[in-house]
Design a protein around this motif. Structure first.
Motif, PDB file in Angstrom:
ATOM      1  N   GLU A 219       1.452   5.330   0.056  1.00  0.00           N
ATOM      2  CA  GLU A 219       0.833   6.569   0.548  1.00  0.00           C
ATOM      3  C   GLU A 219       1.116   7.713  -0.427  1.00  0.00           C
ATOM      4  O   GLU A 219       2.102   7.701  -1.159  1.00  0.00           O
ATOM      5  CB  GLU A 219       1.399   6.924   1.925  1.00  0.00           C
ATOM      6  CG  GLU A 219       1.208   5.836   2.980  1.00  0.00           C
ATOM      7  CD  GLU A 219      -0.233   5.587   3.339  1.00  0.00           C
ATOM      8  OE1 GLU A 219      -1.033   6.556   3.345  1.00  0.00           O
ATOM      9  OE2 GLU A 219      -0.578   4.418   3.595  1.00  0.00           O
ATOM     10  N   GLY A 220       0.249   8.727  -0.387  1.00  0.00           N
ATOM     11  CA  GLY A 220       0.463   9.929  -1.183  1.00  0.00           C
ATOM     12  C   GLY A 220      -0.097   9.845  -2.596  1.00  0.00           C
ATOM     13  O   GLY A 220       0.291  10.611  -3.471  1.00  0.00           O
TER      14      GLY A 220
ATOM     15  N   GLU B 221      -3.702  12.651  -1.497  1.00  0.00           N
ATOM     16  CA  GLU B 221      -3.635  12.579  -0.038  1.00  0.00           C
ATOM     17  C   GLU B 221      -3.888  11.183   0.519  1.00  0.00           C
ATOM     18  O   GLU B 221      -3.727  10.959   1.711  1.00  0.00           O
ATOM     19  CB  GLU B 221      -4.670  13.541   0.566  1.00  0.00           C
ATOM     20  CG  GLU B 221      -4.501  14.982   0.130  1.00  0.00           C
ATOM     21  CD  GLU B 221      -3.192  15.576   0.583  1.00  0.00           C
ATOM     22  OE1 GLU B 221      -2.780  15.320   1.728  1.00  0.00           O
ATOM     23  OE2 GLU B 221      -2.560  16.285  -0.222  1.00  0.00           O
ATOM     24  N   GLY B 222      -4.302  10.253  -0.321  1.00  0.00           N
ATOM     25  CA  GLY B 222      -4.704   8.941   0.159  1.00  0.00           C
ATOM     26  C   GLY B 222      -3.621   7.886   0.013  1.00  0.00           C
ATOM     27  O   GLY B 222      -2.424   8.183  -0.007  1.00  0.00           O
ATOM     28  N   SER B 223      -4.081   6.648  -0.086  1.00  0.00           N
ATOM     29  CA  SER B 223      -3.182   5.529  -0.300  1.00  0.00           C
ATOM     30  C   SER B 223      -3.815   4.593  -1.321  1.00  0.00           C
ATOM     31  O   SER B 223      -5.033   4.577  -1.499  1.00  0.00           O
ATOM     32  CB  SER B 223      -2.893   4.791   1.008  1.00  0.00           C
ATOM     33  OG  SER B 223      -4.082   4.268   1.544  1.00  0.00           O
TER      34      SER B 223
ATOM     35  N   ASP C  56      -3.945   8.895  -4.941  1.00  0.00           N
ATOM     36  CA  ASP C  56      -5.383   8.638  -4.962  1.00  0.00           C
ATOM     37  C   ASP C  56      -5.706   7.793  -6.185  1.00  0.00           C
ATOM     38  O   ASP C  56      -5.058   7.923  -7.237  1.00  0.00           O
ATOM     39  CB  ASP C  56      -6.173   9.947  -5.030  1.00  0.00           C
ATOM     40  CG  ASP C  56      -6.106  10.732  -3.729  1.00  0.00           C
ATOM     41  OD1 ASP C  56      -6.102  10.100  -2.653  1.00  0.00           O
ATOM     42  OD2 ASP C  56      -6.055  11.966  -3.787  1.00  0.00           O
TER      43      ASP C  56
ATOM     44  N   GLN D  76       0.862  -1.173   0.000  1.00  0.00           N
ATOM     45  CA  GLN D  76       0.000   0.000   0.000  1.00  0.00           C
ATOM     46  C   GLN D  76       0.899   1.223   0.000  1.00  0.00           C
ATOM     47  O   GLN D  76       1.730   1.383   0.892  1.00  0.00           O
ATOM     48  CB  GLN D  76      -0.915  -0.007   1.223  1.00  0.00           C
ATOM     49  CG  GLN D  76      -1.996   1.039   1.146  1.00  0.00           C
ATOM     50  CD  GLN D  76      -3.130   0.743   2.116  1.00  0.00           C
ATOM     51  OE1 GLN D  76      -3.269  -0.361   2.610  1.00  0.00           O
ATOM     52  NE2 GLN D  76      -3.941   1.746   2.383  1.00  0.00           N
TER      53      GLN D  76
END
Length: 118
Positions: A31-32, A48-50, A34, A29
């Motif tokens: 990060e950073g 902003e998501g993962s 979308d 997974q």
């Protein structure tokens, strides 16, 4: 070399046959980023998501085939990311995501569950 795939190239997905000669190393997974539903396949953009995916070891021939599939027309661009299995390529979507469906959980396989809960 390694690649992280997050959509139709994942195991048991529509384009997984492209990964026949690849060695699965594990799930990851990142990060950073979308994940967006582009229609029949997803796109990853910085955010902003993962995003959840699978990391594979591939040869130069497989990478060339994937480049032909993914980078044709400038839709995706390869970017080097870090994974627990070493650095890996990630195809990053290059077009606007305005109007596309965001997949909040970052997992293409759960996209229908995410959209039914909204």
């Amino acid at each position: 070399m390694r690649i992280m795939v997050y959509g139709t190239l994942r195991r048991k997905q529509g384009n997984s046959h492209w990964m026949t000669n690849a060695q699965w190393l594990g799930d990851h997974q990142i990060e950073g980023y979308d994940l967006y539903n582009i229609g029949l396949y997803p796109g990853v953009v910085p955010g902003e998501g993962s995003v959840y995916g699978e990391v594979y070891r591939i040869d130069a021939s497989t990478l060339a085939e994937l480049d032909a599939l993914r980078t044709r027309g400038g839709e995706y661009k390869r970017q080097l990311i870090q994974t627990p299995y070493g650095s890996a390529w990630l195809y990053v979507y290059q077009r606007s995501v305005a109007g596309l469906t965001h997949i909040p959980g970052g997992d293409w396989l759960l996209r229908d569950e995410a959209s039914s809960g909204e």
